[in-house]
Design an enzyme around this catalytic site. Structure first.
Site, PDB file in Angstrom:
ATOM      1  N   LYS A  11       0.854  -1.201   0.000  1.00 48.27           N
ATOM      2  CA  LYS A  11       0.000   0.000   0.000  1.00 48.27           C
ATOM      3  C   LYS A  11       0.897   1.261   0.000  1.00 48.27           C
ATOM      4  CE  LYS A  11      -3.529  -2.786   2.138  1.00 48.27           C
ATOM      5  NZ  LYS A  11      -4.700  -2.871   2.990  1.00 48.27           N
ATOM      6  N   SER A 221      -6.357  -9.355   6.890  1.00 55.20           N
ATOM      7  CA  SER A 221      -5.776  -9.667   8.198  1.00 55.20           C
ATOM      8  C   SER A 221      -5.075 -11.026   8.241  1.00 55.20           C
ATOM      9  CB  SER A 221      -6.834  -9.549   9.306  1.00 55.20           C
ATOM     10  OG  SER A 221      -7.287  -8.217   9.403  1.00 55.20           O
TER      11      SER A 221
HETATM   12  P1  PGA Z   1      -4.366  -6.542   5.591  1.00 56.09           P
HETATM   13  O1  PGA Z   1      -4.587  -6.015   4.094  1.00 56.09           O
HETATM   14  O2  PGA Z   1      -3.578  -7.823   5.507  1.00 56.09           O
HETATM   15  O3  PGA Z   1      -3.611  -5.445   6.277  1.00 56.09           O
HETATM   16  O4  PGA Z   1      -5.727  -6.778   6.174  1.00 56.09           O
HETATM   17  C1  PGA Z   1      -4.857  -6.907   3.031  1.00 56.09           C
HETATM   18  C2  PGA Z   1      -5.021  -6.154   1.734  1.00 56.09           C
HETATM   19  O5  PGA Z   1      -5.655  -5.090   1.734  1.00 56.09           O
HETATM   20  O6  PGA Z   1      -4.524  -6.581   0.660  1.00 56.09           O
END
Ligand code: PGA
Length: 259
Positions: A11, A221
């Site tokens: 991200k 998560s």
């Molecule tokens: P997360 O994000 O593992 O922090 O929940 C997953 C994603 O958005 O690809």
């Protein structure tokens, strides 16, 4: 037999210096783990990270070559032109980036990307020989009002309309929006129920052979300690990891738990 695919979505995290540190640290740990190194070497396991655009070049330069995939988090459907702030497929190809996330829920919900727009991106990416990781998933509201299956079916049918591709050049990621960054993971059974539905829908659209071979990932998560249970599900071939992929120490634990 489908391969295992573990992907990290950084991200808007991990700038150039951190990306370099990640790749060097990850590479050192990978070389020292015989089982993991063999799994990657034989391509039983594919490991990918999706850095922000600015960190792509450094990640490619420092990645444990040739074992790791470095992909982009987004791309525009147009080749060039007056699209301030966008990045095109030819620009990614100049770096030899071959994988791209398309339709991540943050793109859909924060930046308003629709199935129709994502369809254009998928068509352009596939035409250019890139491998999209197409993300689908329902919001909490949609889950609670019983429309999750309809929403996901529409994301697949409308998003993939006219997309002509081989099964090994396309990946689907199921990410329930309510499980992203919240610490709430779908139970392995819940995740399997939707991933199975995704595979059935793909079978209707592309036939049995394609559906049997296309990789379907779960995301939301994912952590080192829940990866093995998720990966034990028959229709889940890999994981798309956000938060727990930012540090190489936890990301490599996820890779180990996935094989
Ligand atoms: P997360 O994000 O593992 O922090 O929940 C997953 C994603 O958005 O690809």
């Amino acid at each position: 037999m489908r391969k295992i695919f573990v992907a990290g979505n950084w991200k808007m995290n991990n700038g150039i210096a951190v990306a370099e540190d990640f790749m060097k640290g990850f590479g050192a740990l990978l070389e020292n783990d015989d089982k993991l190194f063999r799994a990657v070497g034989t391509k039983q396991l594919q490991i990918a990270v999706f850095p922000p655009f600015l960190s792509l070049a450094k990640s490619l330069e420092c990645k444990p070559d040739p074992l790791m995939i470095v992909g982009a988090q987004n791309v525009n459907d147009k080749e060039s032109g007056a699209y301030t702030g966008e990045v095109s497929i030819p620009m990614l190809q100049e770096l030899e980036v071959k994988y791209v996330l398309i339709g991540h829920s943050e793109r859909r919900h924060i930046f308003g990307e629709t199935n129709e727009f994502l369809n254009k991106k998928l068509i352009s990416s596939v035409k250019a020989g890139m491998t999209p990781v197409y993300c689908v998933g329902e919001t909490l509201e949609e889950r609670e009002n019983g429309t999750a299956f309809d929403v996901i079916k529409a994301q697949l049918v409308e998003g993939m309309k006219g997309v002509s591709v081989a099964a090994d050049k396309f990946i689907i990621a199921y990410e329930p929006v309510w499980a992203i960054g919240t610490g709430k993971t779908a139970t392995p059974a819940d995740a399997e129920e939707i991933c199975k539905f995704v595979r059935e829908t793909i079978k209707e659209l592309y036939g049995a052979d394609f559906a049997e071979n296309v990789l379907i990932l779960y995301g939301g998560s994912v952590k080192p300690d829940n990866t093995a249970d998720i990966m034990a599900q028959p229709d889940i071939d890999g994981v798309l990891v956000g938060g727990a992929s930012l540090k190489y120490g936890s990301f490599i634990e996820i890779c180990k738990a996935a094989i």
